[in-house]
Design a protein around this motif. Structure first.
Motif: not given
Lengths: 293, 295
Positions: A26, B191-192, B204, B208-209
């Motif tokens: 992240r 996200y976590e 990710v 996801i984004t």
């Protein structure tokens, strides 16, 4: 807890790197991001810094990219401000932007109030025909609008310049969205207090929609101040030329780079000033258009 | 019961009265010109009032006009350079700003956004200077024993790419803030969870984004495509449609036909063609994104 302790006390690098890499899924290391941001900002700002340096460099003195100017001077700015029609262009730009902003915001707020709060036949048809005009490029209506303005004697006049730009669908739509979110109780209370429609609009609606009005005011000012195509075709004589059109014409004439950049800098200062003062509204406004729109 | 009808009628009347100024303005300066564009495109139209109905002749002429097809080609090439570049830059800027949470974000956000405040004319003037043969870019290239590169007078692809750079620089700030708002609205829990499941940064981003960002992405894509097709200011200031019509876009063609040759009917037909192209592309883009969702 124990894991952190272990990682902290153990000299081996592997686990620490692993933890960091997991977190990187992240969030990559901050220092790298900051460097990237600095480089990116440099790219966006450098051309504008070049404008400032060139505008303040003495005429005919060696300057960037060949050398750094030895001294800076305001001579170019003063010279440009006194140049023939320049003050006129500046005034025209101010009138074009300021009058348009005020009229658009006032008439759009009225329309938005009606579209958000009043029921009448054809309301949705009106709303969607207004919003649909956003899909039509300005160039498509350029010729008929010009012909229309020409037929009523508006070419080379300030009113001919301003009038056609008063039809702004974005303003109507965004203010309507905002008014729709206001609580019903406010309007009920106003009715109970015996406020007429006009009073409700002026003393309840207008103060409450200040945030969206502030945001739109900034953007409408920027768009009008920086507009080229319409002012170019309708303001061909000096008397009706805006600063942007004047700037473009200076570019084709044999004006020294320092004078051209001085003119460019002057055209940019009002926009920068507005931004510095009202930055918060700009960010909020863009967030509203993109995410909800 | 008996009061309801009159109060309804009064509501309708006040509604229409409040709407009146905008209806008049839109009628005169949006709806009439839009219909006017369609109407004028069917005529031979001179400003002195000399109007002849010629049916579809302007469109037949347009389809047979090499200049038109050339301008369409120029515009599509420009859009193909401008739109992906502007989306990559604005999304990249937004992700950078989103990743660096904290006090400094405001300053960086402002620094990245600041070109949006200037006009395309100002952008064109500065970048004309930057791209000059004796400008800073060529000075730097010279240091590297390269160049000189003729950004605005060289080959078509180079000229259009240079123009696209200017437009991206000037305009990406708006889309960047739209993307940033979209990113900020995304739920952190997703996200976590992804990081706990061991998803790579690439996964990710792609899984996801981007999917969560789809409505915002569509908005930006359509908006920037429309902006790309309307390119005029930078061309007017930097190349004047040249060199040798290398940057002769549809809008420049329209401007020339209307205000150099005063051929208003023909120029109106070009305007309608521009509208149709933009409309079809917006529909195709929506289809494309919807397909990606179901796939």
């Amino acid at each position: 807890m124990t894991q952190t302790l272990q990682a902290a006390t153990r000299p081996a690098r592997r686990p620490a790197a692993k933890v960091r890499r997991a977190a990187a899924g992240r969030r990559p290391p901050r220092a790298g991001l900051m460097t990237l941001l600095c480089v990116a900002s440099l790219f966006t700002v450098a051309p504008l810094i070049a404008v400032v340096i060139l505008a303040l460099s003495p005429q005919d003195a060696p300057t960037i990219p060949n050398a750094w100017p030895r001294e800076l001077t305001f001579d170019n700015l003063v010279r440009i401000l006194r140049l023939g029609s320049f003050p006129r262009w500046l005034l025209n730009s101010f009138c074009y932007s300021a009058i348009s902003v005020v009229v658009i915001l006032f008439t759009s707020s009225m329309a938005a109030y009606a579209l958000a709060r009043k029921r009448f036949p054809g309301r949705n048809v009106v709303l969607w025909s207004i919003v649909a005009t956003l899909m039509v490029p300005v160039q498509t209506t350029l010729i008929p609008t010009f012909v229309l303005v020409a037929h009523v004697g508006g070419v080379n006049t300030l009113w001919g310049l301003i009038l056609p730009t008063l039809a702004n669908a974005q303003a109507v739509f965004l203010i309507r969205q905002f008014i729709r979110e206001l609580p019903n109780e406010l309007f009920d209370a106003a009715r109970v207090d015996g406020a007429g429609e006009w009073r409700t609009f002026v003393s309840i609606v207008l103060p409450l929609i200040r945030p969206v009005i502030a945001t739109l005011a900034i953007f409408l000012f920027l768009w009008h101040w920086n507009d080229l195509l319409w002012p170019l075709v309708v303001g061909q004589s000096d008397s009706a030329r805006t600063l942007t059109v004047g700037l473009a014409s200076l570019n084709t004439e044999t004006v020294s780079t320092s004078n051209l950049m001085a003119a460019a800098l002057i055209s940019f200062l009002p926009c920068l000033l507005i931004f510095v003062i009202l930055q918060r509204h700009i960010v909020a406004g863009i967030a509203a258009t993109g995410v909800k729109g | 019961m008996s009061t309801q009808t009159p109060s309804r009628r009064r509501e309708a009347i006040t509604g229409l009265l409040f709407l009146l100024p905008v209806l008049v303005i839109f009628g005169a300066f949006k709806f009439i010109p839009i219909l006017g564009a369609a109407g004028m495109s069917l005529t031979r139209y001179r400003l002195n009032g000399d109007v002849t109905f010629i049916g579809g002749d302007n469109y037949a002429r347009l389809l047979a006009d090499a200049n038109f097809w050339h301008s369409v080609g120029v515009t599509f090439l420009y859009v193909a350079l401008f739109v992906p570049a502007t989306i990559v830059v604005s999304l990249g800027g937004a992700m950078l700003l989103n990743a660096v949470a904290g006090g400094a974000t405001g300053i960086f956000r402002a620094l990245l956004f600041v070109p949006y405040l200037c006009s395309f004319v100002l952008a064109g003037i500065v970048w004309s200077w930057i791209f000059r043969t004796d400008g800073p870019v060529n000075a730097a290239l010279h240091e590297l024993q390269l160049g000189p590169v003729h950004f605005l007078t060289g080959k078509q692809l180079l000229v259009l790419a240079s123009l696209a750079v200017v437009s991206v620089w000037k305009g990406f700030g708006y889309s960047m803030l739209v993307f940033l708002a979209g990113l900020k609205a995304q739920p952190a829990e997703v996200y976590e969870a992804a990081v706990l499941d061991g998803a790579s940064p690439r996964q990710v981003f792609l899984r996801i984004t981007l999917p969560l960002l789809k409505p915002v992405f569509f908005f930006v894509l359509v908006m920037e495509t429309i902006i790309g097709f309307q390119v005029f200011d930078t061309i007017y200031v930097m190349t004047g449609g040249g060199p040798a019509r290398a940057s002769f876009s549809i809008t420049y063609f329209l401007y020339d036909a209307g205000f150099k040759f005063l051929d208003f009917g023909y120029a109106a037909a070009i305007g309608v063609a521009l509208f149709l192209i933009v409309l079809v592309l917006s529909i195709l883009q929506r289809r494309w994104l919807e397909e990606k969702e179901t796939a």
